[in-house]
Design a protein around this motif. Sequence first.
Motif: not given
Length: 213
Positions: A30, A71, A74, A168, A170-171
């Motif tokens: 994360q 990365t 979805r 940015d 996310t995961t």
Amino acid sequence: MKAVLVAALAAFSLSGAALAQSETYVHPAQPEGADLPEGLAHTVFASGCFWCTEADFEKLDGVVEVVSGFTGGRQQNPDYYDVARGRTGHNEAARIIYDPSVISYDELLHHYWRNVDPFDDGGQFCDRGSGYAPGIFPVDAEQHAAAEASLQSVQALFERPVIVPVRDLTTFWPAGIEHQDYYQTHPARYQRYRFGCRRDQRLRQIWNGVEEG
């Protein structure tokens, strides 16, 4: 091209249980980097083939570890071949774990730009499709501001548009162990792939002779 290469399973380990990876993709990272040892930082870059991104960054002083993965998409636990075929919205990418007392984020950005084709958002080098598109994935507001400033500085060097997005993080999903440190576990295959893709030839074409302000 890379997606059709068959990689043999290779042993892979990281120093420190906090950075352990798994071929079953169960250790996503994360943005807050809660899995990092104290004093270390991280960021994520995409520059096409993650084998190459990993190799490009692991040689830097202050870089503790580089993890190949995915990365920006979805799907949970994305599959390598689905990413390569553009089915998940992910980029192949590399998570850079570094010691900011030795190497700064700005220095990582500088190295990133010299190892990416900034004019190609349809893939990178011989690898085509959205899964190989470039991108910078900062983990916080400070990194985001630095990345945007770096993008503007690079744009000032060229007359044509630089089309690498800043997005940015996310995961980040680690790839399977057969992809980690591929340039070390399969050096001959890796070098044939990299040379065949003309990655370094293209980078020299772009960056040799570029004068920085």
